[in-house]
Design a protein around this motif. Structure first.
Motif, short mmCIF file in Angstrom:
data_model
loop_
_atom_site.label_atom_id
_atom_site.label_comp_id
_atom_site.label_asym_id
_atom_site.label_seq_id
_atom_site.Cartn_x
_atom_site.Cartn_y
_atom_site.Cartn_z
N SER A 1 10.58 -27.40 29.99
CA SER A 1 9.20 -27.88 29.86
C SER A 1 8.45 -26.93 28.94
O SER A 1 8.83 -25.77 28.78
N SER B 1 12.53 -37.74 30.90
CA SER B 1 11.69 -36.90 31.75
C SER B 1 12.32 -36.88 33.13
O SER B 1 12.94 -37.88 33.55
N GLU C 1 5.85 -30.99 31.85
CA GLU C 1 6.78 -32.06 32.23
C GLU C 1 8.22 -31.67 31.89
O GLU C 1 8.53 -31.39 30.73
N GLN C 2 9.08 -31.64 32.90
CA GLN C 2 10.48 -31.31 32.68
C GLN C 2 11.17 -32.48 31.98
O GLN C 2 11.02 -33.63 32.38
#
Length: 133
Positions: free
Chosen positions: A52, A70, A90-91
């Motif tokens: 992220s 995501s 956001e990963q």
């Protein structure tokens, strides 16, 4: 105005990438700028680890077929001309489809990147949703 000296292409580290990927630094701002821009080339099947960005990231797909996901979402199959925005924190992961090279221009601010675990083969091979209808 200043013509910036081109830096050598760098092979990206196995700690953060599965497969072969290379980057050319297009721009790395110096204080007070925080802008970063890299052209990144992925061999077929190559991809980032989950990660992220503290201030988000924009990917502009230049050539090939990109896969982007995501955490918890479906895999997006992106094509040249597509632009993908990942919000701060956001990963996500991104890379090339298994049968195509892929190049994207990655844009982000600061080096605040949280690198996580590698994407598994089952995660990478999950169902895709294409940007082309």
């Amino acid at each position: 105005m200043e013509l910036l000296k081109k830096q050598p292409t760098m092979k990206l580290p196995a700690e953060w990438f599965t497969g072969d990927a290379w980057a050319d630094v297009s721009y790395r701002g110096e204080d007070p700028s925080r802008t970063r821009a890299n052209a990144v080339r992925f061999a077929p099947g190559a991809r980032t680890a989950w990660h992220s960005h503290g201030l988000g990231q924009t990917l502009c797909i230049v050539e090939g077929i990109a896969l982007v996901q995501s955490r918890g979402g479906e895999i997006l199959e992106a094509h040249p001309g597509d632009v993908i925005w990942t919000p701060p924190g956001e990963q996500h992961w991104h890379g090339a489809a298994p049968d195509h090279f892929m190049t994207h221009l990655a844009l982000w601010e600061t080096d605040d990147v949280d690198w996580l675990e590698h994407v598994t083969e089952s995660e990478y091979g999950g169902p895709r949703h294409s940007t082309r209808v």
